[in-house]
Design an enzyme around this catalytic site. Structure first.
Site, PDB file in Angstrom:
ATOM      1  N   THR A  18       0.896  -1.067   0.003  1.00 47.32           N
ATOM      2  CA  THR A  18       0.041   0.018   0.003  1.00 47.32           C
ATOM      3  C   THR A  18       0.878   1.358   0.057  1.00 47.32           C
ATOM      4  O   THR A  18       0.484   2.250  -0.789  1.00 47.32           O
ATOM      5  CB  THR A  18      -0.944   0.229   1.219  1.00 47.32           C
ATOM      6  OG1 THR A  18      -1.613  -1.246   1.433  1.00 47.32           O
ATOM      7  CG2 THR A  18      -1.936   1.050   1.075  1.00 47.32           C
ATOM      8  N   ARG A  22       7.907  -2.716   2.905  1.00 47.36           N
ATOM      9  CA  ARG A  22       8.105  -2.739   4.161  1.00 47.36           C
ATOM     10  C   ARG A  22       8.542  -3.933   4.646  1.00 47.36           C
ATOM     11  O   ARG A  22       8.032  -5.324   3.985  1.00 47.36           O
ATOM     12  CB  ARG A  22       6.832  -2.562   4.773  1.00 47.36           C
ATOM     13  CG  ARG A  22       6.405  -0.751   4.660  1.00 47.36           C
ATOM     14  CD  ARG A  22       5.729  -0.229   5.824  1.00 47.36           C
ATOM     15  NE  ARG A  22       5.284   0.974   5.220  1.00 47.36           N
ATOM     16  CZ  ARG A  22       4.110   1.587   5.727  1.00 47.36           C
ATOM     17  NH1 ARG A  22       3.420   0.853   6.590  1.00 47.36           N
ATOM     18  NH2 ARG A  22       3.871   2.709   4.945  1.00 47.36           N
ATOM     19  N   SER A 113       6.413   3.981   8.387  1.00 44.50           N
ATOM     20  CA  SER A 113       4.972   4.725   9.048  1.00 44.50           C
ATOM     21  C   SER A 113       4.807   4.500  10.489  1.00 44.50           C
ATOM     22  O   SER A 113       5.763   4.782  11.387  1.00 44.50           O
ATOM     23  CB  SER A 113       3.941   4.339   8.227  1.00 44.50           C
ATOM     24  OG  SER A 113       2.734   5.300   8.574  1.00 44.50           O
ATOM     25  N   HIS A 114       3.644   3.924  10.905  1.00 40.41           N
ATOM     26  CA  HIS A 114       3.391   3.665  12.271  1.00 40.41           C
ATOM     27  C   HIS A 114       3.813   2.351  12.721  1.00 40.41           C
ATOM     28  O   HIS A 114       3.662   2.148  13.720  1.00 40.41           O
ATOM     29  CB  HIS A 114       1.696   3.853  12.090  1.00 40.41           C
ATOM     30  CG  HIS A 114       1.267   3.041  11.090  1.00 40.41           C
ATOM     31  ND1 HIS A 114       1.195   3.227   9.971  1.00 40.41           N
ATOM     32  CD2 HIS A 114       0.527   1.755  11.425  1.00 40.41           C
ATOM     33  CE1 HIS A 114       0.458   2.126   9.107  1.00 40.41           C
ATOM     34  NE2 HIS A 114       0.221   1.396  10.146  1.00 40.41           N
ATOM     35  N   LYS A 126      10.227   3.958   0.092  1.00 37.66           N
ATOM     36  CA  LYS A 126       9.326   4.340  -1.058  1.00 37.66           C
ATOM     37  C   LYS A 126       9.867   5.117  -1.948  1.00 37.66           C
ATOM     38  O   LYS A 126      10.517   6.198  -1.487  1.00 37.66           O
ATOM     39  CB  LYS A 126       7.933   4.469  -0.654  1.00 37.66           C
ATOM     40  CG  LYS A 126       7.788   5.619  -0.022  1.00 37.66           C
ATOM     41  CD  LYS A 126       6.143   5.869   0.231  1.00 37.66           C
ATOM     42  CE  LYS A 126       6.071   7.115   0.926  1.00 37.66           C
ATOM     43  NZ  LYS A 126       4.626   7.435   1.327  1.00 37.66           N
ATOM     44  N   ASP A 277       2.105  10.118  13.619  1.00 31.51           N
ATOM     45  CA  ASP A 277       2.697   8.737  13.635  1.00 31.51           C
ATOM     46  C   ASP A 277       4.374   8.706  13.560  1.00 31.51           C
ATOM     47  O   ASP A 277       4.829   9.948  13.506  1.00 31.51           O
ATOM     48  CB  ASP A 277       2.008   7.770  12.641  1.00 31.51           C
ATOM     49  CG  ASP A 277       2.318   8.317  11.067  1.00 31.51           C
ATOM     50  OD1 ASP A 277       2.677   9.495  11.090  1.00 31.51           O
ATOM     51  OD2 ASP A 277       2.273   7.271  10.294  1.00 31.51           O
ATOM     52  N   ASP A 279       6.249   8.497  10.896  1.00 26.81           N
ATOM     53  CA  ASP A 279       6.663   9.453   9.594  1.00 26.81           C
ATOM     54  C   ASP A 279       5.895  10.684   9.663  1.00 26.81           C
ATOM     55  O   ASP A 279       6.175  11.602   8.662  1.00 26.81           O
ATOM     56  CB  ASP A 279       6.980   8.758   8.390  1.00 26.81           C
ATOM     57  CG  ASP A 279       5.538   8.092   8.040  1.00 26.81           C
ATOM     58  OD1 ASP A 279       4.485   8.093   8.876  1.00 26.81           O
ATOM     59  OD2 ASP A 279       5.301   8.205   6.806  1.00 26.81           O
ATOM     60  N   ASP A 281       2.761  11.423   8.844  1.00 24.04           N
ATOM     61  CA  ASP A 281       1.574  11.557   8.023  1.00 24.04           C
ATOM     62  C   ASP A 281       0.398  11.465   8.597  1.00 24.04           C
ATOM     63  O   ASP A 281      -0.730  11.814   8.146  1.00 24.04           O
ATOM     64  CB  ASP A 281       2.006  11.172   6.512  1.00 24.04           C
ATOM     65  CG  ASP A 281       2.030   9.510   6.823  1.00 24.04           C
ATOM     66  OD1 ASP A 281       1.918   9.040   7.779  1.00 24.04           O
ATOM     67  OD2 ASP A 281       2.151   8.716   5.624  1.00 24.04           O
ATOM     68  N   ARG A 282       0.187  10.805   9.614  1.00 22.89           N
ATOM     69  CA  ARG A 282      -1.176  10.364  10.242  1.00 22.89           C
ATOM     70  C   ARG A 282      -1.571  11.356  11.242  1.00 22.89           C
ATOM     71  O   ARG A 282      -0.586  11.957  11.809  1.00 22.89           O
ATOM     72  CB  ARG A 282      -1.309   9.092  10.785  1.00 22.89           C
ATOM     73  CG  ARG A 282      -0.987   7.916   9.667  1.00 22.89           C
ATOM     74  CD  ARG A 282      -1.184   6.562  10.270  1.00 22.89           C
ATOM     75  NE  ARG A 282      -1.182   5.512   9.342  1.00 22.89           N
ATOM     76  CZ  ARG A 282      -1.725   4.308   9.548  1.00 22.89           C
ATOM     77  NH1 ARG A 282      -2.153   3.695  10.572  1.00 22.89           N
ATOM     78  NH2 ARG A 282      -1.768   3.717   8.570  1.00 22.89           N
ATOM     79  N   GLU A 363      -8.515   9.553   4.425  1.00 20.04           N
ATOM     80  CA  GLU A 363      -8.698   8.095   4.589  1.00 20.04           C
ATOM     81  C   GLU A 363      -8.916   7.910   5.985  1.00 20.04           C
ATOM     82  O   GLU A 363      -8.529   8.474   6.947  1.00 20.04           O
ATOM     83  CB  GLU A 363      -7.433   7.430   4.568  1.00 20.04           C
ATOM     84  CG  GLU A 363      -6.910   7.253   3.045  1.00 20.04           C
ATOM     85  CD  GLU A 363      -5.740   6.311   2.829  1.00 20.04           C
ATOM     86  OE1 GLU A 363      -6.318   5.237   2.302  1.00 20.04           O
ATOM     87  OE2 GLU A 363      -4.810   6.376   3.098  1.00 20.04           O
ATOM     88  N   GLU A 364      -9.815   6.944   6.407  1.00 24.28           N
ATOM     89  CA  GLU A 364     -10.306   6.542   7.895  1.00 24.28           C
ATOM     90  C   GLU A 364      -9.166   6.070   8.696  1.00 24.28           C
ATOM     91  O   GLU A 364      -9.117   6.083   9.802  1.00 24.28           O
ATOM     92  CB  GLU A 364     -11.297   5.361   7.601  1.00 24.28           C
ATOM     93  CG  GLU A 364     -11.015   4.053   6.770  1.00 24.28           C
ATOM     94  CD  GLU A 364      -9.821   3.293   7.570  1.00 24.28           C
ATOM     95  OE1 GLU A 364      -9.684   3.263   8.691  1.00 24.28           O
ATOM     96  OE2 GLU A 364      -8.923   2.997   6.674  1.00 24.28           O
ATOM     97  N   LYS A 376      -0.489  12.528   2.988  1.00 24.46           N
ATOM     98  CA  LYS A 376      -1.409  12.926   3.841  1.00 24.46           C
ATOM     99  C   LYS A 376      -0.336  13.418   4.854  1.00 24.46           C
ATOM    100  O   LYS A 376       0.911  13.605   4.873  1.00 24.46           O
ATOM    101  CB  LYS A 376      -2.013  11.805   4.652  1.00 24.46           C
ATOM    102  CG  LYS A 376      -1.066  10.507   5.220  1.00 24.46           C
ATOM    103  CD  LYS A 376      -1.848   9.290   5.561  1.00 24.46           C
ATOM    104  CE  LYS A 376      -1.100   8.219   6.034  1.00 24.46           C
ATOM    105  NZ  LYS A 376      -1.175   6.918   5.010  1.00 24.46           N
ATOM    106  N   ARG A 496      -9.169  -6.252   7.777  1.00 27.23           N
ATOM    107  CA  ARG A 496      -9.605  -5.101   8.188  1.00 27.23           C
ATOM    108  C   ARG A 496     -11.026  -5.191   7.912  1.00 27.23           C
ATOM    109  O   ARG A 496     -11.439  -5.347   6.835  1.00 27.23           O
ATOM    110  CB  ARG A 496      -9.143  -3.989   7.874  1.00 27.23           C
ATOM    111  CG  ARG A 496      -7.622  -3.732   7.844  1.00 27.23           C
ATOM    112  CD  ARG A 496      -7.125  -2.285   7.544  1.00 27.23           C
ATOM    113  NE  ARG A 496      -5.648  -2.214   7.525  1.00 27.23           N
ATOM    114  CZ  ARG A 496      -4.742  -2.480   8.365  1.00 27.23           C
ATOM    115  NH1 ARG A 496      -5.029  -2.503   9.555  1.00 27.23           N
ATOM    116  NH2 ARG A 496      -3.531  -2.085   8.279  1.00 27.23           N
TER     117      ARG A 496
END
Ligand code: G1P
Ligand code: ZN
Length: 543
Positions: A18, A22, A113-114, A126, A277, A279, A281-282, A363-364, A376, A496
């Site tokens: 996604t 990773r 990321s997280h 990435k 988070d 990096d 972005d969240r 995004e959720e 983001k 999910r």
């Protein structure tokens, strides 16, 4: 100093997910593993000789070592200049900002990321294209194809270059320019939001707590929130980035940001809480004892966007990922602007933003952003909220409740089942596919199934098609259940389940989401046979 061409053999598992490739740190440390992937990027993107590249990461374990390898490979592959954040640090949105501001050919972002970090934690890499956004699928597919055929890579044989002083140095024929990782980003934020009114809010006694979770946003948040906006020292907590995030799980949600959650739901709670988070972005947004779902956050920001100077002329459109609630759709409808539904992952928003079709997207999964960059952006969302609160002079909770009263509430929750054996997870998804025909039109408790499908998306700009993006069960009243397999995990599979019910009745808006969604949760478990097939009787994480 000479370029060495190293013979190598392909790894079969370098398919970007996604959000990039990773893997566990020890996988990236295997001889040639990182090098193969980096060479596959360079072989796929066809950067003209002398191009500039942006490089930075979230500071997690192996960040520095990886950057040294990437710099030496960039030099050996004909790049003329690399912009790299001081200490090898750039948050993901800051990397996007730098790529755009200095118009670099692209960028390499190092992050998982997280996901937790450390010697046994996760690492990731990435490639972002020249618009500052994650490479679209056609690029990631080309990189993957190349990784399966690669037989050599090029690297400069030289000592490591210092990343700890701002300024320029040479690596062969290439210039390494170490840049301040915070300044460009902070300036961009200041250009979008009404800093003087937020300063006024804070000077008037409004208290906030921002949890950087020992991840990359610490220095950004201290500069912006404490220095430029004048919040008292200590308003930013866990502000020192650590390679293992202090052994934490730097994911800003009610489960992992529990330290912040306890403060915001405790005695003498601040008026506003937020977290970002690994990096940067969240984001998670909290009012005093009040959680804002990311889907609602997008909708509220969209409805109030013109209060922020950077968005005062209105929005061109909104985009949300498919599993994200339709709360934003209702705002778009009221504003008379389009709302696009894309597959999960930020890379699908880039084309829409480049074409000027959307301004805000989300995004959720705690991701919100706009066309100011092509990622983001956690701190951006926090500042946007502060701008809205300062302008409306209302609490976070009052703003959200008023929003629900006007638009109705899209009650929403996501249940994650992590670490499921891959076969069992695939079995759940196959069973759902096999049930499409029998489910369609059936009555399940008080819900009637309107449609069942596997989401496909045709990009309206370049016509590219992405299939298999998640199983949707849509009900006649607009409620939905969505099932997806995670594309970011590094161990086993994660299922999910996304649950959404529309509630127009203000009298029911106070209900806890898990209570309001109880029947849908039962239906999801029943139709998926998840418990029998996985042996799990409860989700690992509920958001
Ligand atoms: C998850 C989120 C997705 C987000 C991605 C990167 O991906 O669900 O919305 O874009 O992380 O932050 P997933 O693991 O579901 O594939
Ligand atoms: Zn992230």
């Amino acid at each position: 100093m000479s370029v060495r061409t190293v013979a190598t053999t392909p790894f079969s598992d370098q398919k970007p997910g996604t959000s990039g490739l990773r893997k566990k740190v020890p996988v990236f440390q295997k001889p040639h593993y990182l090098e193969n992937f980096v060479q596959s990027i360079f072989d796929s993107i066809a950067a003209p000789a002398g191009s500039t590249l942006t490089v930075g990461g979230d500071g997690r374990y192996y960040n520095r070592e990886a950057i040294q390898i990437i710099l030496k490979m960039a030099a050996a592959n004909g790049f003329g200049r690399v912009l790299v954040g001081l200490g090898g640090i750039l948050s993901t949105p800051a990397a996007s900002c730098v790529i755009r501001k200095y118009q670099t050919f692209g960028g390499i972002v190092l992050s998982a990321s997280h996901n937790p970090g450390g010697p046994d934690g996760d690492f990731g890499i990435k490639y972002n294209i020249g618009n500052g956004g994650p490479a679209p699928e056609k690029v990631t597919e080309a990189i993957f194809a190349r990784s399966k055929a690669i037989n050599e890579y090029r690297i400069l044989e030289t000592a490591d270059v210092s990343l700890d002083v701002i300024g320029e140095s040479r690596l062969g024929d290439m210039t390494v320019q170490v840049i301040d990782p915070v300044a460009d980003y902070a300036d961009l934020m200041e250009s979008l939001f009404d800093f003087s009114s937020i300063r006024g809010l804070l000077a008037g006694g409004f208290r906030l707590k921002f949890d950087a979770m020992h991840a990359v946003t610490g220095p950004y948040a201290r500069e912006i929130i404490e220095k430029r906006l004048g919040a008292p020292a200590g308003s930013v907590m866990n502000s020192v980035p650590l390679p293992d995030f202090g052994n934490g799980h730097p994911d800003p949600n009610l489960t992992y940001a529990h330290e912040l959650v306890e403060i915001v739901y405790g005695d003498h709670a601040p008026d506003f809480g937020a977290a970002s988070d690994g990096d940067g972005d969240r984001n998670m947004i909290l009012g005093k004892g009040f959680f804002v779902t990311p889907s609602d956050s997008l909708a509220v920001l969209a409805a109030n966007a013109t209060l922020a100077p950077g968005y005062k002329s209105g929005l061109a459109g909104i985009a949300r990922s498919m599993p994200t609630s339709a709360a934003a759709d209702r705002v778009a409808q009221a504003l008379g602007i389009p709302c696009y539904e894309t597959p999960t992952g930020w890379k699908f928003f880039g084309n829409l933003m480049d074409a000027g079709k959307v301004t805000l997207c989300g995004e959720e999964s705690f991701g919100t952003g706009s066309d100011h960059v092509r990622e983001k952006d956690g701190l951006w969302a926090v500042l946007f909220w502060l701008n809205v609160v300062a302008a409306r002079k209302q609490s976070v909770e009052a703003i959200v409740r008023e929003h629900w009263a006007k638009f109705g509430r899209n009650v929403y929750s996501r249940h994650d089942y992590e670490g499921i054996p891959t076969e069992a997870a695939n079995g759940v998804m196959k069973h759902l596919h096999d049930s499409f025909a029998s489910l369609t039109g059936s009555q399940l408790g008080s819900y009637k199934v309107l449609f069942c499908d596997d989401f496909s998306y045709t990009d309206p700009i370049d016509g590219s098609v992405s299939t298999g993006q998640g199983v949707r069960i849509g009900f006649t009243d607009g409620s939905r259940i969505v099932f997806r397999l995670s594309g970011t995990g590094t161990e086993g599979a994660t299922i999910r389940i996304y649950l959404e019910a529309y509630e127009p009745d203000v009298g029911k808006h106070h209900l806890d989401a898990q209570v309001a969604l109880a029947e849908l949760i039962g239906i999801a478990l029943q139709v998926s046979q998840l418990r029998d097939r996985t042996g799990r009787d409860a989700p690992t994480v509920i958001t």
